[in-house]
Design a protein around this motif. Sequence first.
Motif, PDB file in Angstrom:
ATOM      1  N   UNK A 146     -26.112  60.791 -94.563  1.00 26.30           N
ATOM      2  CA  UNK A 146     -26.911  61.615 -93.693  1.00 26.30           C
ATOM      3  C   UNK A 146     -28.283  61.734 -94.113  1.00 26.30           C
ATOM      4  N   UNK A 147     -28.154  61.542 -95.806  1.00 23.01           N
ATOM      5  CA  UNK A 147     -29.507  62.149 -96.073  1.00 23.01           C
ATOM      6  C   UNK A 147     -30.275  60.686 -96.012  1.00 23.01           C
ATOM      7  N   UNK A 148     -29.739  59.737 -96.378  1.00 24.90           N
ATOM      8  CA  UNK A 148     -30.343  57.949 -95.870  1.00 24.90           C
ATOM      9  C   UNK A 148     -30.576  57.849 -94.953  1.00 24.90           C
ATOM     10  N   UNK A 167     -37.404  58.573 -90.967  1.00 28.58           N
ATOM     11  CA  UNK A 167     -38.549  59.284 -91.503  1.00 28.58           C
ATOM     12  C   UNK A 167     -39.688  57.763 -91.290  1.00 28.58           C
ATOM     13  N   UNK A 168     -38.962  56.529 -92.183  1.00 24.29           N
ATOM     14  CA  UNK A 168     -39.394  55.744 -92.303  1.00 24.29           C
ATOM     15  C   UNK A 168     -39.796  54.734 -91.101  1.00 24.29           C
ATOM     16  N   UNK A 169     -39.093  54.842 -90.495  1.00 23.51           N
ATOM     17  CA  UNK A 169     -38.850  54.060 -89.235  1.00 23.51           C
ATOM     18  C   UNK A 169     -40.060  54.878 -88.297  1.00 23.51           C
ATOM     19  N   UNK A 170     -40.116  56.031 -88.478  1.00 26.13           N
ATOM     20  CA  UNK A 170     -40.976  56.739 -87.162  1.00 26.13           C
ATOM     21  C   UNK A 170     -41.939  57.583 -88.424  1.00 26.13           C
ATOM     22  N   UNK A 183     -32.143  68.552 -99.657  1.00 22.67           N
ATOM     23  CA  UNK A 183     -31.991  67.147 -99.485  1.00 22.67           C
ATOM     24  C   UNK A 183     -32.731  66.304-101.106  1.00 22.67           C
ATOM     25  N   UNK A 184     -33.206  66.644-100.565  1.00 17.59           N
ATOM     26  CA  UNK A 184     -33.905  65.429-102.449  1.00 17.59           C
ATOM     27  C   UNK A 184     -33.139  66.069-103.201  1.00 17.59           C
ATOM     28  N   UNK A 190     -21.084  64.035-102.551  1.00 19.44           N
ATOM     29  CA  UNK A 190     -21.249  62.521-101.813  1.00 19.44           C
ATOM     30  C   UNK A 190     -21.168  62.334-100.305  1.00 19.44           C
ATOM     31  N   UNK A 191     -20.138  63.447 -99.656  1.00 21.32           N
ATOM     32  CA  UNK A 191     -19.999  62.997 -97.820  1.00 21.32           C
ATOM     33  C   UNK A 191     -20.759  62.912 -97.705  1.00 21.32           C
ATOM     34  N   UNK A 192     -22.293  63.928 -98.529  1.00 20.78           N
ATOM     35  CA  UNK A 192     -23.452  64.674 -97.444  1.00 20.78           C
ATOM     36  C   UNK A 192     -25.202  63.178 -97.853  1.00 20.78           C
TER      37      UNK A 192
END
Length: 123
Positions: free
Chosen positions: A94-96, A102-105, A27-28, A89-91
């Motif tokens: 979802x990654x964002x 992750x940042x919010x939690x 994903x990265x 591109x369609x993925x």
Amino acid sequence: MYQKKTPVQLDCGLQFFKELLNGKWKLMLVYYISQNLKRPSELQRKIPNADRRVMDKQLQELVLHGFINKKTFHTKVPKVEYELTELGEKLLPLILTIEQWGEENRLVLNKAMEKDPKFEHVV
């Protein structure tokens, strides 16, 4: 070639996602390629703790599964660049979304990691 001992179950979309995108760096890699880091050396600098062999294998799998394209330039010093396909591109949304979650939690997740012995080495 490696063959799984248990058959792959593809009864739902999550199983497709897990089978094709399971990998420590996949994903990265898709995200960084979307950010215009196209060369393996650029990706390696962005993810310095990634083993180059593992990263190369995961890039190959992303090409094989249609998430990225590999362009090889036949110059005096051979050069390789990667770019996202339409599927890649369609993925991205979802990654964002996962990154934002992750940042919010972050605080809750850090506490959870502190309790888990497999994350002892994580600072």
